[in-house]
Design a protein around this motif. Structure first.
Motif: not given
Lengths: 355, 398, 349
Positions: C17-18, C329, C14, A162, A158-159, C332
């Protein structure tokens, strides 16, 4: 591995879908010219000939009136500090030697397109293959073991998503630079078959002895695109691991790797191959974008040639136009084949990827 | 064209024929089907799946979509008002108080859905739009009729004056909606009428929040919004639990009697037919093979197919039920594979030489109320004249 | 689940993910072949400067220390102790550090180029949605007609055409040959127009807006075409799918006019899933923007990224990568929330 039922539904899809036939024809032709480039290319793709610079394609010859400096003994003439000019009709002739015209350095565009197809397809197939290898391994592992392994692997996937693929690709190229460039010798030229063929037909000889294999680009596009394969393979593994033959194999004490690759993978192969077809198109587009931006070491490439043509955008549109058409036609062909496979086999995936 | 009908006839369907033009070829889904619906009755249409029951109903209310097409037949509706309107322009489409809908403009036919005809379907969950509340969906059916009575002409235009522009305004501008508050109130009344508890709250719920039985009730409410004269119910209980099935059937019967409307009940379940219907039509391979009053058809079945069907249901009164499933399969209705002979001949235990010719619908023993598409209607089975398989030639695509 | 809890959960995801993005960006310097300093530094710096940068960047430190410095630097905005190559003076960097070529703050450089990219991306999306949805609707409701074949062909060509080539061709035909549009660059941005508007220069603002539109047209078409083709395709197939459902037949059976069924019911239901696909494809859009900016010399984030890769200005590369990924991100999360709000079938869970 391919069931007769699958072949039947493929045939039925083909008979219903005239566009699929067009797609297959395009792919076959592009593959053919790419493989047999030293036989079919009318001219040497890399040899400059400034006398024939910027010849238009057949059908686009024209005569224009231009103001040109008067020259005496090869130098311009001045009168009252001004360059003396005259109006002269300038002929832009095309010739069958260069059916698609020539570029700014007088190189035959058709031959460059044919050799460019090699680079595009090499990157397309090897890049997809590598992405498939990485993605399927990760996806099968995640789907087979589930739990924490799955979480860690798929969250990293998933990363990766991005980053827009082109952005990640550019960054990776910035890091790897051209560490992985390879040059592969052209067997047809090395063995002397192609030169003999060409001289027998009276075609120009001296074709390139090797083709650039842009290793960095291949690795980079695979690193960027493996995620799609991982997702599909994981989904398949998750459902297949519940099948009784997989459970039976496990009960019999088969080890995990052998279960994954001998029992799960063969049954997950259809959606993976369909995705592969779509991904080849996406990766060819990505490669052309990267070489357009100047990040590829291949000196003959569709994207690179489009960039080369930009400095002639007011005088010779065809230098940029032709390689772009080659990309569009090839990608349309691959997309049509991909649509056909997807409709006929219905693996339940959507079209993904692209530049 | 004028057939001596029953004096209570409300709808007379004659020789209705519907084809589907598919990639495999022409499919004869409905083949020259005739039936009539009388005031205040429940007509059953029974048959196996794939026998053309649903398409018959859809054809009658003009809801057949591409690749299907109604290719022939007449649909006579008793409507004095319409008859008066078209008597001058289209005399051939008018017969007394009856009008042949097939000859009327599309807009007029469309406007009949709601106030004249309505239909409920097998699976309530897929028959509601999942992203709008149930109340809203019933209210819009009410709203259409409200607007129609305010401006009768507009209902016959394609959009009813409600196109993309208005739709966008209605969906974007706060406080604007297609449906009015009155329609919403009426929707709640209708929900109440079909026995849904807490109709005010439930009206604001989405289909997925309803149980199957409750949603089927809501669909009945929706179908009642236009106060139709004829309600087509296509397998209304098939998708439901057995215990709920009976409740829905009771509801349909009650509503039918309260409203004084007619119901065409389509089902594969002979028990449902026996319990609900006044008259019945049996369909096989796109044709009505036998029709008549429930007693006539069930007590004295003439067509061997009907006999076979009835033989296959367990008889409650008979401790040792005879189960006689009919051998063979329903034909696939592909035009290229349909034989010239009687469609049932291949499976029929009583096929005779006369069956090589496709039978017409004929009165059973001279009784016009009971007809069968079978030579046995006015003949006896005679083993001497039995048909053996060698006499089938071609046409069945083997 | 309530909207607030949904948002908190989505934001936490989020943040995760960051963090992953930051880790990958850090990881890029680790996978570099040879001495990472080769990648991180412009090739033409002298040995003393080189030593100093290596010390300042902490490249001589163990990896985990470097990683900690990097992550905490971004999260907390503590100075990274970089220095200005031009002046040789150390400067305190913001969270994203300082450019190795200009010595300016990465954050401010990236921030300045953000509006140009956003303008381009938004215009392209608007163009795509305005063209694609009606086209898809016409195509689906007039199946096997000339407009349907036209739309199908357009969408096939659209998803198969590299946008940079489309841009070059638009420049050659519309800008060079026909002289209808400028060939490149961005004469004025929306912030500039807003400034004029705020200061009361209405005529100049109108003129500025016209100029902006004139300059952005070709880049927006270039960037928007793939998207237009994709949404046309999705609208068409989604609508055909939806038109075949039973509720459409049921709606007609209860007497609803075709237009009402088609737009209020079918189109609405078609667009709900398209929202998520569009959200997922926004990465493609941002990626496309990078190339489009290169073709049209458009001063956005993509230009910053490509230029800094070419000049090996690694902090700038890192900064633009992180901003692009974080932007994606955020978008989304917005799309997910929107999807959940318009679709009653999925709750906030």
């Amino acid at each position: 591995m391919i069931a007769p039922r699958t072949i039947r539904s493929l045939k039925r899809g083909l008979s219903r879908n005239a566009l699929a036939k067009v797609g297959i024809a395009i792919v076959v032709v592009v593959l053919f010219v790419a493989i047999f480039a030293p036989f079919v290319a009318p001219d040497r793709p890399g040899t400059q000939n400034l006398n024939e610079s910027r010849q238009p394609p057949i059908g686009f010859e024209k005569a224009t009136t231009q103001e040109v400096p008067v020259k005496e003994n090869g130098s311009v003439v001045f009168e009252d500090g001004q360059i003396v000019t005259e109006n002269r009709t300038v002929y832009e002739n095309s010739s069958w030697d260069h059916p698609l015209g020539t570029d700014g350095n007088g190189r035959d565009i058709l031959s460059r397109l044919i050799y460019g197809a090699r680079v595009s397809l090499l990157v397309g197939f090897f890049g997809t293959g590598l992405a498939m290898l990485v993605g399927v391994t990760v996806g099968l592992t995640a789907g087979y073991y589930r739990g924490k392994v799955d979480d860690v692997l798929m969250r990293s996937a998933d990363v990766m998503l991005a980053f827009p693929s082109i952005v990640l690709a550019i960054a990776l190229i910035g890091v790897l630079q051209d560490a992985l460039e390879q040059s592969i010798p052209d067997p047809f030229v090395q063995t002397g078959v192609a030169p003999a063929f060409r001289s027998a037909l009276g075609l120009p000889t001296g074709m390139p002895e090797s083709t650039t294999l842009p290793g960095t680009i291949i690795v980079v596009v695979a690193l960027v695109n493996w995620v799609w394969f991982a997702r599909v393979a994981r989904g398949e593994a998750l459902s297949l691991r519940e099948e009784s033959y997989v459970k039976a194999a496990r009960a019999l004490g088969a080890n995990d790797a052998s279960i994954m690759f001998r029992h799960v993978l063969p049954n997950a192969i259809t959606p993976i191959l369909v995705l592969g077809t779509i991904q080849i198109a996406a990766i060819i587009l990505l490669e052309s974008a990267l070489s357009f931006l100047g990040f590829s070491s291949a000196n003959i490439s569709w994207g690179f040639d489009i960039a080369l043509g930009r400095q002639y955008q007011s005088t010779a549109w065809w230098i940029s136009a032709m390689p772009g058409l080659a990309i569009v036609i090839t990608v349309i062909g691959l997309n049509l084949v991909g649509d056909w496979l997807r409709d006929a086999l219905d693996p339940g995936i959507e079209g993904e990827g692209g530049v | 064209m004028s057939h001596a009908g029953h004096r209570d006839d409300l709808l007379r369907v004659e020789d209705l024929t519907t084809r589907f033009y598919t990639e495999e070829g022409q499919v004869n889904a409905v083949e020259s089907v005739s039936f009539d619906v009388r005031d205040n009755e429940i007509l059953g249409i029974v048959g196996e799946s794939g026998s053309g029951k649903s398409v018959t109903a859809l054809s009658a209310i003009d809801l057949v979509d591409s690749p299907g097409k109604i290719t022939g037949g007449e649909v006579w509706l008793r409507d004095a008002e319409l008859a008066g309107e078209f008597r001058g322009d289209k005399p051939e489409a008018v017969d007394g108080d009856f009008v042949d809908l097939r000859q009327l403009p599309t807009g007029v036919r469309r406007a009949l859905r709601g106030p004249k005809f309505s239909m409920i379907f097998q699976d309530p969950m897929s028959s509601f739009n999942p992203s709008l509340t149930v109340g809203e969906q019933i209210a819009e059916a009410v709203e259409v009729q409200r607007r129609a009575s305010a401006n009768p002409r507009s209902t016959r235009s394609r959009t009813q004056g409600y196109g993309l522009g208005k739709l966008l305004v209605d969906s974007v501008v706060p406080g604007r909606k297609y449906t009015s508050d009155e329609s919403h109130e009426r929707a709640i009344e209708l929900l109440d009428q079909v026995g849904i508890p807490d109709p005010v709250e439930r009206a604001d719920e989405y289909p997925h929040q309803f149980s199957g039985g409750m949603l089927q009730r809501a669909m009945v409410a929706q179908a009642l919004a236009g106060e139709p004269d004829v309600l087509f119910a296509d397998e209304p209980t098939t998708a439901l639990d057995v215990t709920i099935q009976a409740q829905i059937l009771d509801l349909l019967r009650d509503i039918q009697q309260e409203q004084g409307m007619s119901v065409v009940l389509i089902t594969h379940d002979l028990g449902v037919i026996a319990r609900m219907c006044d008259r019945v039509g049996v369909m096989y391979a796109g044709e009505v093979v036998e029709r008549g009053s429930l007693e006539a058809v069930f007590d004295d079945p003439t067509h061997p197919y009907t006999q076979g069907l009835l033989g296959s249901i367990p008889d409650v009164d008979d401790p040792a039920p005879r189960l006689e499933p009919i051998e063979g399969n329903v034909p696939n209705l592909l035009d290229s594979e349909m034989p010239d002979r009687c469609y049932f001949a291949d499976r029929c235990p009583k096929a005779m030489e006369a069956c090589l010719e496709h039978p017409e619908e004929r009165a059973v023993e001279g009784d016009r109320r009971h007809t069968a598409r079978c030579v046995l209607a006015d003949d006896e089975y005679d083993p001497e004249r039995a048909l053996d398989e060698s006499q089938f030639e071609g046409g069945d695509g083997e | 689940m309530s909207l607030a809890r949904f948002l908190i959960k989505r934001l936490l995801q989020g943040v995760f993910v960051v963090w992953g993005v930051v880790t990958i960006v850090f990881g890029l310097r680790v996978i570099a072949p040879g001495d990472p300093a080769n990648v991180l530094l412009p090739p033409d710096v002298g040995p003393e400067v080189r030593q100093q940068v290596i010390a300042d960047l902490g490249l001589d430190q163990p990896l985990y220390v470097q990683y900690w410095e990097f992550v905490s630097g971004i999260a907390l905005g503590v100075p990274e102790g970089l220095f200005n190559i031009a002046t040789g003076q150390p400067v305190g960097g913001l969270g994203l550090g300082t450019s190795l070529t200009t010595g300016t703050s990465v954050a401010s450089r990236v921030g300045r180029s953000l509006p140009a990219t956003l303008e381009l991306a938004i215009m392209a999306t608007v163009v795509a949605v305005v063209i694609a949805i009606p086209l898809g609707v016409i195509s689906a409701t007039n199946r096997y007609s000339v407009p349907d074949y036209g739309a199908t062909l357009f969408s096939l060509a659209g998803i198969s055409t590299p946008n940079f080539w489309l841009g070059v061709m638009l420049i050659i035909v519309l800008a060079v040959q026909l002289d209808l549009f400028p060939t490149s660059q961005r004469a004025i941005g929306i912030p500039g127009v807003v400034d004029l508007l705020v200061s009361g220069q209405l005529v100049a603002a109108a003129e500025g807006f016209r100029t902006w539109l004139w300059y952005i047209t070709l880049p927006a078409i270039t960037l928007g075409t793939y998207f237009t083709a994709l949404i046309t395709r999705l609208t068409r197939s989604g609508m055909l799918d939806e038109l075949g459902k039973t509720y459409v037949r049921a709606s007609r059976a209860k007497g609803l006019p075709d237009a009402l069924v088609r737009y209020k019911h079918v189109l609405r239901n078609t667009l709900i899933p398209i929202i998520t696909v569009v959200g997922l494809q926004l990465g493609t859009l941002i990626g496309g923007a990078v190339i489009t900016e290169f073709v049209f010399d458009w001063p956005g984030l993509g230009q910053v990224l490509i230029n800094s890769i070419n000049s090996r200005d690694w902090p700038m590369v890192q900064g633009s990568l992180i901003v692009i990924a974080v932007g994606f991100v955020v978008v989304n999360i917005v799309v997910d929330t929107l999807y959940t709000l318009v679709n009653p079938r999925v709750g906030f869970d």
